[in-house]
Enzyme design. Structure first.
Site, PDB file in Angstrom:
ATOM      1  N   ARG A  40      -7.531  -8.743   9.161  1.00  0.00           N
ATOM      2  CA  ARG A  40      -8.978  -8.800   8.846  1.00  0.00           C
ATOM      3  C   ARG A  40      -9.780  -9.087  10.113  1.00  0.00           C
ATOM      4  NH1 ARG A  40      -8.714  -5.657   5.570  1.00  0.00           N
ATOM      5  NH2 ARG A  40      -6.568  -5.613   6.260  1.00  0.00           N
ATOM      6  N   GLN A  61       0.374  -3.311   2.703  1.00  0.00           N
ATOM      7  CA  GLN A  61      -0.759  -4.061   2.153  1.00  0.00           C
ATOM      8  C   GLN A  61      -0.700  -4.144   0.625  1.00  0.00           C
ATOM      9  OE1 GLN A  61      -4.722  -3.725   4.231  1.00  0.00           O
ATOM     10  NE2 GLN A  61      -3.776  -1.895   5.076  1.00  0.00           N
TER      11      GLN A  61
END
Length: 706
Positions: free
Chosen positions: A635, A255
């Site tokens: 997400r 990430q």
């Protein structure tokens, strides 16, 4: 057992989380995959460090938890409070890197020649000083210097050290401007955002007594989002913990999406080299997403080279297949995304009549690579009467012209507010140059008074020319007079007259036109100013309102009283997390957030992965863009739509668009995803017909009852 006992929470942790929490006595790297419960691990570990006997038996004041945003720090503080109690949580140092820097400099910055009341300049203040230092009225040029100087500072360089890094003529000019900029900051007793990392680093590196003090004080440091640290932040962490230091770094190499602002994966590579006893613990169980979503995320990210291998898994079930939406152009894409959400919304309402909150619009988000992609979605949502917010969009109170006027009002309220003084005295310009302000700053620092208080000191005449002193006195008298009138002026009508007179006195409209090359932009900014004046005046009351048939006059307030409300109202204006609205957000701004239903939009070559011209993208840039896609996919909790364009706008023309390589990398066909079926519009029409038929049947049943 007390309500704050950590045992209850620890009992439900998985083995990897538990291992991370119990590892207390040597450096630890927790590789926390998306949705793997990292905040919980950090707060549980803090509780364990405080436990006598079982833990490290530390006092709360000996623990620091460093995050990247104030929002993340606030959330961590609340979680810690629930776990260990408000009293203990209040003594923990939970803050951002920049807040930690402020603390170090306020306490020990005198070693670097900084007074404890130094000013922190915001981005607009910096642009203004750079324009002045570089002798330009071009804000775009000043922002370009600002960007370059910021990158150098994040590499730990000052103006005397940047020569080996200069590759262009523009950078050569930026280096000269940087030197002048540093001189001004020193004279103003001011720092910028980047200094809040680089100066504490200098402080700890060059002053052993300060370094030892902080190493004794902070016995365990926890760093969240470790993959987002830049080179300077890593060096700061090393000096804070020392060579034998005990810390916990929590991050995810998959990430790391902020390379463009200096974040580097080298910091993850260096940890095992710099701390040979480092324990690496991967967290792979995801508590957020379905298996269908995680499989696509794993398929994409496995193509990147791995520092530390890990594969996310979930026991939340297979879930809905990922929906691939092929769209003719940007407008069609927006229509399809909105129709898709309307179908889901109708289904959720029908299926959750006992809990309609599951169908709230706040459960939906549209994510895209760049801000400009939001516009068609805004138009489509407005057309469908669906409420939305653009996350990361500029707040009214963040606009430069509004910040200018708020600085003046802040100065009226608190004459000792040095950043407000600096902004007000130079906006608009009034013949008070940086040398005068530098002398005033030195004088104020010497006598330990604010800049405003210093300008009225009798002995200042010895340090400044009569002309410079006269200009300062004129400004000081005007502020005092304006403050007096603001205290005496009540009611909206008089307030508006006073505020408009103030703008005329300081020549603010002319200032906007002089500093903006484009007249349309200057006019738009002046309109914002007039809106602000109306807004402040209205809050001064005294207006006639109709209340249940009776005319009543609202309570009158003074301009100064309303000025006191502004800081409160601006903070409330930004508290929109609880609003029942669809979120539109860039992928970068979405990191750390999650929604039940997500559409990833504009997943095309040139857009995601982003490239200015087709084929000009480097392998390391592809890897970062792939990590951005991975962040986008993860997400989503329950459903994920991925949309790609067949044609995209280029100027006034449409050109062919190629679906992103990342769509093929998701391998949707293997998981049964991406099968095009009934169009969202037809599906929505069918659902509405079914619901209308059900409603009709219910009504007939009721009518037939005796």
């Amino acid at each position: 057992m007390s309500s704050h006992s950590p045992q209850a929470g620890a009992a439900t942790m998985n083995p990897a989380q538990m291992e991370a929490v119990l590892h207390l006595h040597s450096p630890c790297l927790v590789l926390a995959g998306a949705g793997s419960g990292k905040t919980r691990v950090i707060t549980q570990k803090i509780a364990r460090l405080l436990q006598p006997g079982e833990g490290a038996d530390l006092a709360p004041s000996q623990i620091a938890a460093i995050t990247f945003t104030n929002k993340a720090a606030a959330e961590m503080r609340e979680r810690a409070k629930a776990l260990i109690g408000a009293k203990a949580a209040g003594k923990l140092l939970i803050c951002t890197f920049h807040s930690l820097g402020v603390r170090l400099l306020r306490e020990d910055g005198t070693a670097l020649g900084l007074k404890p009341q130094f000013s922190i300049l915001d981005s607009d203040d910096v642009t203004s000083i750079l324009r002045d230092a570089g002798g330009t009225t071009d804000a775009k040029q000043a922002r370009s210097w600002q960007w370059t100087i910021s990158l150098w500072k994040n590499m730990g360089l000052n103006s005397s050290q940047v020569a080996p890094h200069i590759t262009t003529d523009d950078e050569l000019v930026a280096a000269k401007v940087m030197k002048l900029y540093e001189e001004r900051l020193s004279a103003y007793q001011a720092v910028d955002f980047d200094d809040l990392i680089s100066l504490p680093l200098k402080l700890l590196a060059e002053h052993e007594h300060v370094r030892q003090k902080w190493q004794r004080q902070l016995r365990h440091v926890l760093v969240d989002e470790y993959q987002d640290t830049n080179a300077t932040q890593y060096e700061l962490l090393k000096l804070l913990v020392g060579s034998e230091g005990i810390f916990t770094a929590v991050g995810d190499d998959d990430q790391s999406i902020y390379g463009w602002r200096g974040a580097t994966l080298d910091n993850l590579k260096r940890l095992p080299q710099d701390f040979p006893t480092l324990k690496v613990i991967p967290l792979e169980q995801n508590y957020r997403s379905t298996s269908a979503i995680l499989r696509a995320a794993n398929n994409v990210i496995q193509l990147n080279p791995k520092l530390f291998p890990k594969t996310l898994w979930s026991d939340l079930g297979e879930g809905e297949p990922i929906k691939l939406m092929e769209c003719d152009n940007e407008e069609h894409e927006a229509e399809r995304a909105v129709s898709h959400f309307q179908v889901l919304h109708a289904q959720l309402l029908a299926a959750n009549q006992a809990d309609p909150s599951r169908a709230d619009w706040s459960n939906f988000a549209i994510l895209y690579r760049a801000n400009h992609q939001a516009r068609p979605f805004e138009q489509a949502l407005r057309k469908a009467n669906i409420p939305y917010k653009v996350s990361g969009g500029q707040s009214f109170f963040d606009k430069a012209e509004i910040k200018d006027l708020c600085a003046w009002l802040r100065l009226l309220l608190n004459n000792d507010d040095d950043p407000a003084f600096l902004r007000a005295v130079t906006t608009p310009k009034r013949g008070i140059g940086h040398q005068t302000l530098g002398t005033l700053g030195e004088f104020a620092g010497q006598w330990k008074v604010s800049l405003f208080e210093a300008l009225f000191a009798e002995s200042l005449a010895a340090a400044l020319s009569a002309r410079a002193l006269g200009s300062l006195h004129e400004f000081g008298r005007y502020v005092n007079d304006l403050e007096y009138r603001a205290r005496q002026t009540y009611g909206s009508e008089d307030a508006k007259a006073l505020l408009l007179e103030w703008l005329k006195d300081i020549g603010y409209e002319q200032h906007l036109y002089d500093n903006e090359e484009n007249e349309k932009i200057a006019a738009a900014r002046w309109t914002n100013v007039l809106d602000f004046i109306d807004w402040v005046a209205k809050r001064c009351g005294g207006e006639i309102e109709n209340d249940g048939g009776m005319s009543v006059e609202t309570e009158k307030k003074s301009v100064i009283e309303v000025a006191q409300l502004i800081s409160l109202i601006t903070s409330l204006a930004e508290r929109n997390a609880d609003q029942n609205v669809v979120t539109l957000s860039t992928l970068h701004a979405s990191k750390g957030l999650e929604w039940p239903h997500v559409v990833l939009a504009g997943v095309n070559e040139g857009s995601l992965p982003f490239s200015r011209e087709e084929g000009d993208i480097l392998p390391q840039q592809i890897e970062e863009e792939r990590r951005l896609m991975y962040v986008g996919i993860t997400r989503a909790r329950l459903t994920l739509g991925v949309s790609a364009l067949k044609r995209r706008k280029k100027g006034r023309e449409y050109v062919q668009a190629i679906p992103s390589r990342f769509i093929a990398e998701m391998k949707l066909s293997e998981g049964g995803g991406g099968v095009p079926g009934e169009s969202p519009r037809d599906k929505l029409r069918r659902l509405r017909e079914e619901m209308a038929a059900k409603a009709k049947t219910s009504a007939q049943t009721l009518n037939q009852q005796p």
